[in-house]
Write an enzyme that holds these catalytic residues in place. Structure first.
Site, PDB file in Angstrom:
ATOM      1  N   LYS A  92      -0.857  77.493 -29.789  1.00 44.12           N
ATOM      2  CA  LYS A  92      -0.040  77.931 -28.639  1.00 44.12           C
ATOM      3  C   LYS A  92       0.927  79.038 -29.073  1.00 44.12           C
ATOM      4  CE  LYS A  92       0.033  73.179 -27.024  1.00 44.12           C
ATOM      5  NZ  LYS A  92       0.217  72.525 -28.329  1.00 44.12           N
ATOM      6  N   THR A 186       2.838  69.407 -25.285  1.00 41.78           N
ATOM      7  CA  THR A 186       1.739  68.485 -25.561  1.00 41.78           C
ATOM      8  C   THR A 186       1.543  67.550 -24.363  1.00 41.78           C
ATOM      9  OG1 THR A 186       3.389  67.100 -26.630  1.00 41.78           O
ATOM     10  CG2 THR A 186       2.004  68.444 -28.072  1.00 41.78           C
TER      11      THR A 186
END
Ligand code: ADE
Length: 367
Positions: A92, A186
């Site tokens: 990410k 997450t």
């Protein structure tokens, strides 16, 4: 492009360090997909792909971002706000840095726990230049005040600040340069809907396939000038839990091993010996994975058992189990989630050398 890291970011390893009395910090560093040590900090920049074209895997995401970059450049606009979600270690931050490089802007990296006071986020916002990217990791952990400051900032590029207290308090609006917020989490489900709704693009990062991880291992080996055979790269990829960060970390440890053994090339056999030494088994399960699974089998008869009970019995942090360890175990059929708790599968019994139980619960919950 410049990379700036918010100076007061908390130690991302803290949860590990405080909750892992049974493990040495060495093991934690090696195996955690989340751990961000000085070593990885220093080396990661060197091995991170700089352009979208060099980024291996996540094909769908790359297609979407390629299009968004071209359109934004064409309109001379900043990119839409982007939310990236998925397990840790899948790229990410890397993707955010690539977006900044492709757009020719700066990327400021921070995380929600570092944005505790209103002045943390306001300071960051007023320092932006047009088009800049702010990357906020663990964005689901933002506090309410920070989140509410972000709403008008994201929507109208405006900062609403209250000056003074009580009856004399006044609200002032400060215009901000157009910018892009890249949020990473997450747990997409833990984001409030007003925040989630302000992202123009919401994309999930998936675990990497074996062939993609093999390419990543070979690419990193080339950058690190480590000689590796195809089979050696596959062996490391196979034990990397679908996660590039783990693949690159295992590669470094295997490289250390062959160097000490005075061998020139990483082969399949040497890679396997080294990773066994580091407690990473043939399927890539590590010490903590096996602790969690063994605990469910031995102490809870295979489950179902609740997360808090597993956390208490293993001495691990429940959030860490849920966000870091479980996704891979669930996706790869070692664990299933029922409405009554977590249950291990016949595959887990076999993998850990137990006789499988007679029956397994059938009802599983979608992730
Ligand atoms: N290193 C870490 N992740 C990578 C990726 N997705 N592509 C290329 N190199 C990487």
């Amino acid at each position: 492009m410049a990379i700036k890291r918010s100076s007061d970011s908390p130690d991302p390893d803290r949860a590990y360090k405080t909750n892992r009395s049974k493990q040495s910090s060495y093991e934690v560093t090696l195996l955690s997909p989340q751990a961000n040590t000085q070593e990885t900090e220093n080396n990661e920049a060197k091995i991170r792909p700089q352009k979208l074209a060099d980024y291996i895997g996540q094909k769908k995401l790359k297609g979407i971002l390629n299009m968004a970059i071209a359109a934004a450049k064409d309109r001379a606009d900043p990119l839409d706000h982007l939310l990236l979600y998925g397990p840790p270690g899948l790229g990410k931050t890397t993707m955010s840095l690539i977006l900044a490089a492709e757009m020719g802007v700066d990327c400021k990296i921070t995380s929600a726990p570092a944005l505790e006071r209103p002045r943390d986020i306001t300071g960051l916002l007023v320092s932006l230049k047009p088009g800049d990217i702010i990357f906020i990791d663990e964005i689901h952990r933002l506090n309410r005040m920070t989140e509410e400051l972000l709403y008008p900032a994201m929507e109208d590029f405006r900062l609403d600040v209250t000056i003074g207290k009580g009856q004399t308090a006044k609200t002032r609006s400060i215009p901000l340069p157009p910018f892009t917020l890249v949020g990473a989490t997450t747990k997409a489900g833990a984001l409030s809907s007003p925040l989630r709704d302000r992202f123009g693009i919401i994309q999930r990062l998936r675990f990497y396939e074996l062939d993609e991880l093999t390419l990543i291992v070979k690419r990193t080996a080339e950058i690190l000038q480590a000689s590796i055979t195809e089979a050696g790269a596959i062996e490391i990829a196979r034990r990397s839990r679908g996660t590039p960060r783990i693949a690159n970390r295992l590669l470094r440890r295997v490289r250390d091993y062959v160097q000490v053994e005075k061998v020139a090339t990483i082969t399949e056999e040497l890679a396997a010996i080294a990773m066994n030494l580091f407690d990473v088994d043939a399927q890539g399960l590590d010490w903590t994975d096996r602790l969690v699974l063994n605990t469910i089998i031995k102490q809870f008869n295979g489950g179902p058992v609740g997360l808090e009970a597993i956390a208490a019995a293993t001495g691990e942090d429940g959030k860490t189990i849920e966000e870091v360890y479980e996704p891979y175990l669930l996706q790869n059929g070692y664990l299933s989630r029922t409405h009554r708790g977590r249950t291990v599968t016949a595959k887990t019994y076999r993998h850990l050398g137990y006789q499988p139980q007679e029956s397994e619960p059938q009802q599983t919950e979608l992730l």
